[in-house]
Design a protein around this motif. Sequence first.
Motif, PDB file in Angstrom:
ATOM      1  N   VAL A  79       0.873  -1.115   0.153  1.00  0.00           N
ATOM      2  CA  VAL A  79      -0.092  -0.044   0.033  1.00  0.00           C
ATOM      3  C   VAL A  79       0.854   1.192  -0.023  1.00  0.00           C
ATOM      4  CG1 VAL A  79      -1.769  -1.166   1.122  1.00  0.00           C
ATOM      5  CG2 VAL A  79      -0.183   0.005   2.593  1.00  0.00           C
ATOM      6  N   LEU A  80       2.087   1.142   0.297  1.00  0.00           N
ATOM      7  CA  LEU A  80       3.129   2.282   0.160  1.00  0.00           C
ATOM      8  C   LEU A  80       4.071   2.203  -0.978  1.00  0.00           C
ATOM      9  CD1 LEU A  80       4.203   2.439   3.904  1.00  0.00           C
ATOM     10  CD2 LEU A  80       2.974   4.140   2.575  1.00  0.00           C
ATOM     11  N   TYR A  81       3.450   1.168  -1.908  1.00  0.00           N
ATOM     12  CA  TYR A  81       4.141   0.927  -3.256  1.00  0.00           C
ATOM     13  C   TYR A  81       5.855   0.768  -3.165  1.00  0.00           C
ATOM     14  CZ  TYR A  81      -0.319   3.341  -4.191  1.00  0.00           C
ATOM     15  OH  TYR A  81      -1.490   3.679  -4.024  1.00  0.00           O
ATOM     16  N   LYS A  82       6.154  -0.115  -2.178  1.00  0.00           N
ATOM     17  CA  LYS A  82       7.630  -0.311  -2.101  1.00  0.00           C
ATOM     18  C   LYS A  82       8.293  -1.560  -2.589  1.00  0.00           C
ATOM     19  CE  LYS A  82       7.882   3.413   0.789  1.00  0.00           C
ATOM     20  NZ  LYS A  82       8.941   4.427   0.339  1.00  0.00           N
ATOM     21  N   PRO A  83       9.268  -1.458  -3.495  1.00  0.00           N
ATOM     22  CA  PRO A  83       9.574  -2.486  -4.090  1.00  0.00           C
ATOM     23  C   PRO A  83      10.144  -3.508  -3.216  1.00  0.00           C
ATOM     24  CG  PRO A  83      10.696  -0.222  -4.860  1.00  0.00           C
ATOM     25  CD  PRO A  83       9.878  -0.101  -3.670  1.00  0.00           C
ATOM     26  N   MET A  84       9.804  -4.850  -3.305  1.00  0.00           N
ATOM     27  CA  MET A  84      10.186  -5.673  -2.504  1.00  0.00           C
ATOM     28  C   MET A  84      10.868  -7.114  -2.923  1.00  0.00           C
ATOM     29  SD  MET A  84       6.570  -6.409  -0.659  1.00  0.00           S
ATOM     30  CE  MET A  84       5.616  -6.150  -2.055  1.00  0.00           C
TER      31      MET A  84
ATOM     32  N   LEU B 242       2.736  -1.797  -8.408  1.00  0.00           N
ATOM     33  CA  LEU B 242       2.182  -2.233  -7.303  1.00  0.00           C
ATOM     34  C   LEU B 242       0.965  -0.975  -7.071  1.00  0.00           C
ATOM     35  CD1 LEU B 242       5.174  -2.686  -4.665  1.00  0.00           C
ATOM     36  CD2 LEU B 242       3.152  -4.110  -5.042  1.00  0.00           C
ATOM     37  N   ARG B 243       1.201  -0.042  -7.412  1.00  0.00           N
ATOM     38  CA  ARG B 243       0.024   1.127  -7.545  1.00  0.00           C
ATOM     39  C   ARG B 243      -1.008   0.674  -8.375  1.00  0.00           C
ATOM     40  NH1 ARG B 243       0.881   6.445  -6.193  1.00  0.00           N
ATOM     41  NH2 ARG B 243       3.230   6.209  -6.458  1.00  0.00           N
ATOM     42  N   ASN B 244      -0.782   0.046  -9.447  1.00  0.00           N
ATOM     43  CA  ASN B 244      -1.848  -0.381 -10.488  1.00  0.00           C
ATOM     44  C   ASN B 244      -2.518  -1.767  -9.904  1.00  0.00           C
ATOM     45  OD1 ASN B 244      -1.249   1.426 -12.566  1.00  0.00           O
ATOM     46  ND2 ASN B 244       0.213   0.199 -13.354  1.00  0.00           N
ATOM     47  N   LEU B 245      -1.741  -2.493  -9.106  1.00  0.00           N
ATOM     48  CA  LEU B 245      -2.316  -3.756  -8.416  1.00  0.00           C
ATOM     49  C   LEU B 245      -3.465  -3.116  -7.176  1.00  0.00           C
ATOM     50  CD1 LEU B 245      -2.386  -6.823  -8.145  1.00  0.00           C
ATOM     51  CD2 LEU B 245      -0.557  -6.726  -6.375  1.00  0.00           C
ATOM     52  N   ILE B 246      -2.889  -2.313  -6.219  1.00  0.00           N
ATOM     53  CA  ILE B 246      -3.580  -1.990  -5.117  1.00  0.00           C
ATOM     54  C   ILE B 246      -4.586  -0.935  -5.517  1.00  0.00           C
ATOM     55  CG2 ILE B 246      -3.499  -0.795  -2.750  1.00  0.00           C
ATOM     56  CD1 ILE B 246      -2.055  -3.404  -3.007  1.00  0.00           C
TER      57      ILE B 246
END
Length: 390
Positions: A300-305, A365-369
Amino acid sequence: MKVNNKLVCFTGGGTGGHIYPGLAVADELKAIAKENKKELKIYWLGSSKGMDKTIIERALGPDGKPSADKFFGLPSGKLRRYFSLKNFTDLFRILAGFFKAYHILRKYRPALLFSKGGFVSVPPCLAARFLKIPVYTHECDFTLGLANRINFKSAHTMFLSYEETKNRLSPAEQNRVIVTGNPVRPVFYNTNPLKGYDFLGLKKEQIHKPLLLVLGGSSGARQINDLVFENIDYLCKNFLVVHQTGLVNSNENKSEELAKKYTDSYKAYNFIYDPMPDLLSAADLVLSRAGANSIWEAAVLYKPMLLIPLCGSGTRGDQVDNAKYFEEKNAAKVLIGTDADNQHLKKEVDDLLLEENRLKYSENLRNLIQGQKPAYKIADIIFKNITSVR
């Protein structure tokens, strides 16, 4: 039984992964009740052992008030899929947990019971079923855990994190399922990275390298800790490494030694609680296990993992499933099993050293969340059901 529609009971525990998402729902539920000028209290039924009581009693919502108004500790036993003499002794603990939960629920008559899973949640869900108290439960992982498989039999509704999980259920079961995503505490949607740097005793302008946040869950992960220790020269050369070593699987002597050696590049903590949302928002890259809680807070913070899921005979493979889901969406890199070694770690980290590559993962992540707030969605459904109770 007369119902107290000013009270909702929550259950779940054993690990932080079964507690923090529940706290997220509790915070949103209280906020919705306040907006609607409705008095509402939340009681939590958790394990009498371990960290449950400490986490619940210190948890504060965004308004600075306790997330839960009262905590009750229950005896709890583990449901093992393999032969163990503890299965026999734990049966009595489960039975004791059932009778205590039954007494609490019968005494306070909550409008409903919300379960976040874990073995401690099974007796309260069964007791609620006997007392005809509606049960709502949530599964955060890609596959249903044993506790939630049992709780689902008592549940009015089960909330799921993934559509794919719903598709694996029978048509009759799907009628009692709502896909919401995984609840994340409201504080993660209102973070300040500068406060994260303050926690580290640094100013942003003092940091000239990306910040790598290493997480292994509340207990820690010996595998991840060892990888960090073995590659510390390489990691500290390229990152400011902030390492949550865990409350159980930490090596305090080693982390203290490295903190002295790499004064400006390595900071170790057994466990980070209140500052975690701000610290996570300050991170440029997250190296983590693949528990649903950790993944969704970073997502939710769009952090690469870079995810290293727990796998092997001691797990049902839920972390592997979680990790593969995000990998398939190009939203995380994953190292599984024998690939979680020094060579592969450096290869993947080298790729993520490039800011343009980290930005690609952030965008995916932004597109996914897509701005989802699963905790609010769940709390809104629960609140509507509370107000319909007479």
